[in-house]
Enzyme design. Structure first.
Site, PDB file in Angstrom:
ATOM      1  N   CYS A 113       7.749  43.439  53.491  1.00  0.00           N
ATOM      2  CA  CYS A 113       6.712  44.403  53.100  1.00  0.00           C
ATOM      3  C   CYS A 113       6.915  45.673  53.917  1.00  0.00           C
ATOM      4  CB  CYS A 113       5.314  43.806  53.254  1.00  0.00           C
ATOM      5  SG  CYS A 113       4.863  43.350  54.943  1.00  0.00           S
TER       6      CYS A 113
ATOM      7  N   ARG B 262       1.305  41.286  54.649  1.00  0.00           N
ATOM      8  CA  ARG B 262       1.724  40.494  53.491  1.00  0.00           C
ATOM      9  C   ARG B 262       2.946  39.613  53.750  1.00  0.00           C
ATOM     10  NH1 ARG B 262       2.374  45.517  49.711  1.00  0.00           N
ATOM     11  NH2 ARG B 262       3.003  46.292  51.764  1.00  0.00           N
TER      12      ARG B 262
ATOM     13  N   ASP C  91      -1.716  45.965  49.058  1.00  0.00           N
ATOM     14  CA  ASP C  91      -1.632  45.937  50.518  1.00  0.00           C
ATOM     15  C   ASP C  91      -3.023  45.783  51.147  1.00  0.00           C
ATOM     16  OD1 ASP C  91      -1.079  46.293  53.167  1.00  0.00           O
ATOM     17  OD2 ASP C  91       0.391  47.885  52.815  1.00  0.00           O
TER      18      ASP C  91
END
Ligand code: 4NP
Length: 158
Positions: free
Chosen positions: A11, A17, A129
């Site tokens: 990410c 994440r 996100d």
């Protein structure tokens, strides 16, 4: 699967994440008895948080689902992008585009939700996100479905 495979989830910051995906995937792989043949890692495209532990929101949601949360942020390298037998799994399109700049012909560069049967929005296979949305539960559900599909592909795919 004859040779050992590596999966690197990627990410932006490697604190929200991708460490969530790393820890979820590690548990799924262990449950299949495949920990010796599938190695799991994560990294960020950016170096903002190098050495930091996962975000408090990621730690909390993994704890809620009784999963460990290990790892420290690191930045993806060109060497990672040329390592054999390695799956590079981006969490969103922007991550994938940044990774393509490091190796535009990587044979196993995908977005995680390409493997999911229940993406949030089928026209966008991005994991939103939670650093900005604050919604770690939605990310957990998306990541879990994606990891299950990815593992299925690794076991049953050609
Ligand atoms: P991640 O979230 O890419 O899921 O780890 C972010 C973490 C940090 C920042 C952006 C996104 N940041 O700008 O510091």
């Amino acid at each position: 699967m004859n040779e050992t495979q590596t999966v690197i989830f990627v990410c932006l910051g490697n604190i929200c994440r991708s460490p969530m995906a790393e820890n979820v995937m590690r548990q799924l792989v262990a449950a299949e008895g495949l920990s010796e043949s599938i190695k799991i890692d994560s990294a960020g495209t950016a170096g903002y948080h190098i050495g930091d532990p996962p975000h408090a929101g990621t730690r909390a949601i993994l704890a809620e689902y009784s999963l460990p949360c290990i790892g420290r942020s690191r930045q993806i390298s060109t060497a990672d992008m040329h390592q054999p037998n390695t799956w590079i799994i981006a969490l969103d399109e922007s991550n994938k585009n940044d990774l393509l700049r490091l190796n535009h012909s990587h044979p196993k560069l995908f977005k995680l939700l390409e493997f999911s049967d229940s993406p949030l929005n089928p026209s966008s296979l991005d994991v939103p996100d939670p650093y900005y949305t604050g919604d770690f539960e939605t990310v957990y559900q998306l990541v879990t479905a994606g990891c299950a599909g990815l593992l299925n592909q690794m076991i049953n795919g050609q």
